[in-house]
Motif scaffolding. Sequence first.
Motif, PDB file in Angstrom:
ATOM      1  N   ALA A 146      70.061  31.226  46.258  1.00 19.72           N
ATOM      2  CA  ALA A 146      69.340  31.472  47.501  1.00 19.72           C
ATOM      3  C   ALA A 146      70.021  30.647  48.578  1.00 19.72           C
ATOM      4  O   ALA A 146      70.488  29.534  48.311  1.00 19.72           O
ATOM      5  N   ARG A 147      70.080  31.179  49.785  1.00 22.25           N
ATOM      6  CA  ARG A 147      70.761  30.483  50.883  1.00 22.25           C
ATOM      7  C   ARG A 147      69.820  30.318  52.058  1.00 22.25           C
ATOM      8  O   ARG A 147      69.153  31.265  52.477  1.00 22.25           O
ATOM      9  N   ASP A 148      69.752  29.091  52.573  1.00 20.39           N
ATOM     10  CA  ASP A 148      68.922  28.796  53.740  1.00 20.39           C
ATOM     11  C   ASP A 148      69.746  29.092  54.989  1.00 20.39           C
ATOM     12  O   ASP A 148      70.716  28.381  55.276  1.00 20.39           O
ATOM     13  N   LEU A 332      73.344  54.226  38.541  1.00 18.32           N
ATOM     14  CA  LEU A 332      72.557  53.051  38.919  1.00 18.32           C
ATOM     15  C   LEU A 332      72.077  52.251  37.709  1.00 18.32           C
ATOM     16  O   LEU A 332      71.218  51.386  37.850  1.00 18.32           O
ATOM     17  N   VAL A 333      72.626  52.520  36.534  1.00 17.90           N
ATOM     18  CA  VAL A 333      72.273  51.711  35.365  1.00 17.90           C
ATOM     19  C   VAL A 333      73.020  50.385  35.437  1.00 17.90           C
ATOM     20  O   VAL A 333      73.990  50.233  36.162  1.00 17.90           O
ATOM     21  N   GLY A 334      72.547  49.389  34.651  1.00 16.77           N
ATOM     22  CA  GLY A 334      73.258  48.119  34.549  1.00 16.77           C
ATOM     23  C   GLY A 334      73.190  47.252  35.783  1.00 16.77           C
ATOM     24  O   GLY A 334      74.032  46.362  35.967  1.00 16.77           O
ATOM     25  N   ILE A 335      72.188  47.460  36.645  1.00 17.29           N
ATOM     26  CA  ILE A 335      72.049  46.630  37.844  1.00 17.29           C
ATOM     27  C   ILE A 335      71.264  45.372  37.505  1.00 17.29           C
ATOM     28  O   ILE A 335      70.181  45.429  36.934  1.00 17.29           O
ATOM     29  N   ASP A 336      71.822  44.231  37.874  1.00 17.98           N
ATOM     30  CA  ASP A 336      71.176  42.935  37.653  1.00 17.98           C
ATOM     31  C   ASP A 336      70.479  42.481  38.934  1.00 17.98           C
ATOM     32  O   ASP A 336      69.258  42.527  39.038  1.00 17.98           O
ATOM     33  N   GLY A 337      71.238  42.043  39.919  1.00 20.44           N
ATOM     34  CA  GLY A 337      70.648  41.518  41.143  1.00 20.44           C
ATOM     35  C   GLY A 337      70.617  42.529  42.274  1.00 20.44           C
ATOM     36  O   GLY A 337      71.497  43.391  42.389  1.00 20.44           O
ATOM     37  N   LEU A 338      69.590  42.440  43.121  1.00 19.51           N
ATOM     38  CA  LEU A 338      69.482  43.227  44.345  1.00 19.51           C
ATOM     39  C   LEU A 338      69.414  42.262  45.521  1.00 19.51           C
ATOM     40  O   LEU A 338      68.724  41.245  45.454  1.00 19.51           O
ATOM     41  N   ALA A 339      70.129  42.573  46.599  1.00 18.89           N
ATOM     42  CA  ALA A 339      70.159  41.700  47.772  1.00 18.89           C
ATOM     43  C   ALA A 339      69.887  42.521  49.022  1.00 18.89           C
ATOM     44  O   ALA A 339      70.541  43.548  49.259  1.00 18.89           O
ATOM     45  N   ARG A 340      68.923  42.079  49.800  1.00 18.19           N
ATOM     46  CA  ARG A 340      68.508  42.799  51.011  1.00 18.19           C
ATOM     47  C   ARG A 340      69.548  42.652  52.114  1.00 18.19           C
ATOM     48  O   ARG A 340      70.075  41.570  52.372  1.00 18.19           O
ATOM     49  N   GLY A 341      69.827  43.784  52.787  1.00 19.02           N
ATOM     50  CA  GLY A 341      70.687  43.775  53.958  1.00 19.02           C
ATOM     51  C   GLY A 341      69.876  44.047  55.209  1.00 19.02           C
ATOM     52  O   GLY A 341      68.686  43.734  55.279  1.00 19.02           O
ATOM     53  N   GLU A 342      70.502  44.680  56.181  1.00 19.29           N
ATOM     54  CA  GLU A 342      69.853  44.932  57.464  1.00 19.29           C
ATOM     55  C   GLU A 342      69.011  46.204  57.416  1.00 19.29           C
ATOM     56  O   GLU A 342      69.346  47.161  56.728  1.00 19.29           O
ATOM     57  N   PRO A 394      73.298  37.985  50.977  1.00 20.82           N
ATOM     58  CA  PRO A 394      74.072  38.412  52.132  1.00 20.82           C
ATOM     59  C   PRO A 394      73.950  37.425  53.291  1.00 20.82           C
ATOM     60  O   PRO A 394      72.950  36.713  53.427  1.00 20.82           O
ATOM     61  N   ASP A 395      74.970  37.399  54.127  1.00 17.73           N
ATOM     62  CA  ASP A 395      74.954  36.647  55.382  1.00 17.73           C
ATOM     63  C   ASP A 395      75.683  37.507  56.402  1.00 17.73           C
ATOM     64  O   ASP A 395      76.903  37.476  56.504  1.00 17.73           O
ATOM     65  N   GLY A 396      74.902  38.303  57.132  1.00 16.89           N
ATOM     66  CA  GLY A 396      75.522  39.277  58.015  1.00 16.89           C
ATOM     67  C   GLY A 396      76.261  40.303  57.179  1.00 16.89           C
ATOM     68  O   GLY A 396      75.720  40.904  56.267  1.00 16.89           O
ATOM     69  N   GLY A 397      77.550  40.464  57.456  1.00 21.62           N
ATOM     70  CA  GLY A 397      78.351  41.397  56.683  1.00 21.62           C
ATOM     71  C   GLY A 397      79.016  40.782  55.489  1.00 21.62           C
ATOM     72  O   GLY A 397      79.766  41.453  54.770  1.00 21.62           O
ATOM     73  N   ILE A 430      82.628  37.376  49.584  1.00 16.81           N
ATOM     74  CA  ILE A 430      83.354  38.618  49.853  1.00 16.81           C
ATOM     75  C   ILE A 430      83.109  38.923  51.321  1.00 16.81           C
ATOM     76  O   ILE A 430      81.967  39.081  51.745  1.00 16.81           O
ATOM     77  N   ARG A 431      84.197  38.984  52.074  1.00 21.93           N
ATOM     78  CA  ARG A 431      84.089  39.132  53.529  1.00 21.93           C
ATOM     79  C   ARG A 431      84.769  40.416  53.976  1.00 21.93           C
ATOM     80  O   ARG A 431      85.809  40.806  53.458  1.00 21.93           O
ATOM     81  N   PRO A 432      84.205  41.063  55.015  1.00 22.09           N
ATOM     82  CA  PRO A 432      84.848  42.255  55.573  1.00 22.09           C
ATOM     83  C   PRO A 432      86.086  41.837  56.376  1.00 22.09           C
ATOM     84  O   PRO A 432      86.309  40.653  56.645  1.00 22.09           O
ATOM     85  N   PRO A 433      86.897  42.795  56.849  1.00 20.92           N
ATOM     86  CA  PRO A 433      88.184  42.463  57.454  1.00 20.92           C
ATOM     87  C   PRO A 433      88.099  41.667  58.749  1.00 20.92           C
ATOM     88  O   PRO A 433      88.987  40.876  59.030  1.00 20.92           O
TER      89      PRO A 433
END
Length: 435
Positions: A146-148, A332-342, A394-397, A430-433
Motif C-alpha cells: 500500500a502506498r501513502d 481473466l483466470v489466474g488473477i491475484d491482485g486488483l488495483a484501482r485506476g482513474e 498505481p500512482d497516476g500512470g 513500471i512507467r509509461p514513456p
Amino acid sequence: MLLLIAVLIPAPAIADPDPRPFFDRLKAARALMARGELQAARTEFRALDLEMDGHPSAIWSLAQIAARLGERDEAIARLMDYAAMGLARSPRRDSSFTALAGHPRFEAVAKRLEENAGTMPDTASLRRREPFATLKDPGLLAEDLARDPRTGLVYVSSIHRRKVIAVEPSGSVRDFVGSARNGVWGIYALALDTTGDRLWGSTAASPAHENFVAADSGRTAVLAWDLRTGEERVRVELPRDGTPHVLGDITLGADGTLYASDSVGGGLYALRPGAASFDTLAAPGTFGNPQGILEVEPGKRLLVADYPRGLILFELERRRATPVRKSKNLALVGIDGLARGERSAGFLKFFAIQNGIRPARILSLRYHFEPSGVAGGILERLDSSLGETSHAVPDGGDLLLIGNSGWERVNEREELQTDDKSSSPFLFWIRPPHR
C-alpha cells in the motif's frame, strides 16, 4: 499500447444455470474426460466455457477432446481460441495432439502458442521498469503493498516474518509492525485509510509463517494500525468453525466498509465502520479461490477475482455473484491482485496482476457501468526475472509492484523454502514513456 484489446460485447451477463458450484462441475468434467467419456465431458466443458464467456481450461480441454475424436479442424479451431487469449502452451508436448503433428495449420497455431510465452518487443520501448527498493530478506514471503500518496511511504506485508515493512521514498527499509507483534500470524493484504490515518491488514495462521502453531490453524482476522505510531487499534477475527480460512485480500469501500475475501474457505465478508463482527456477504464455497476485490460502484457492486474461474461481479444488495461480461478472447483466470485506476465518464480503469497463467502479465482493464462489463488487454508481460509478482499500486500512470515475492518457493505443505541461493523480494516501477 495494449496487446489484445478486447471489445465489450453488448449481451447480458450469463447467470449460473446449474446449482452445482463451478469448480465441482469443472472437476466432474475432468473426471469424465479421464474415464474416456469424451462426449459427456465435451458437453460439460462447453457449458463451462459459455458461462464464463471463454474459459482457458475449458477451451484447451475441448481441443484435446476434438483431437482424440479425430476432429482435426475443430481441435485446431479451439487451439486458435486459446492462442487468441495471448496464452502460451505447447500442444506438441501433449499426446492428445500427436495425430495432428505436421499438419500446416496445426504447426502454425503451435508456433503461435509457443511464441506467446516470449517478450513483447513491440511494446518494450513504450514502458520502462525502474527499481525502487530491495527488501533484503529472502524469507519475507512478501504479499501485498500500500502506498501513502501524501508521503510516498510504501507499506509491504510479510507472511513468513509476520510483519509489515515501511519503505521510504529514498528506498530505505524499516519495520512498521514488528514480527509477530501482539501475536499476529502471517500478514497478507493491506489497505490504506488516509481519512482515518490507519493501515488495515489481514492476518492468518498457516504453515507459511514462522513459528506456526497447529492449534491456530484456520484462524484469520483483520487489523488496523495507527499510521503515526504503528499501534494496533482494531482486531476482528472471523469466527472459528473447524475448517480452514484465510482472509487473503481486502479493500476499503467509499463509505469505510472493509471487504475481505477468504481465499481458502471461498466466502466474502464485510466489516462495517465501528462494527465488532463481520457481515457474511457470500457464504463459504460461493467462490473457488477468491483473491483481489475492487469496489466498482460504491455500495452496489464489487469485482472479485476468483483465481481459477475469472472475474465475478458481486451485487451487494442482492448478494448475488455472476461472471462478469467480457469478450471471449479476454482471459481473466489466474488473477491475484486488483488495483484501482482513474474513474472516467462511463467506466472505471483498473489493473490486474495475472500470475496464474503463462505468461504472467499485467492487464489494463475498464469496468463499464452501463451496460456493466469488462474490456481491455495486456499492458505488460512479466518475465521470469521478476519471480512471482502478486500485487501492485498505481500512482497516476505508473505502477509499483512486488517482484520475486517468494511464492515460487512455497512447497505443497505451504512451507517457505529458503537457502543461501534464495534472492530477496524487491519493489519496482513500471512507467509509461513520458516518465
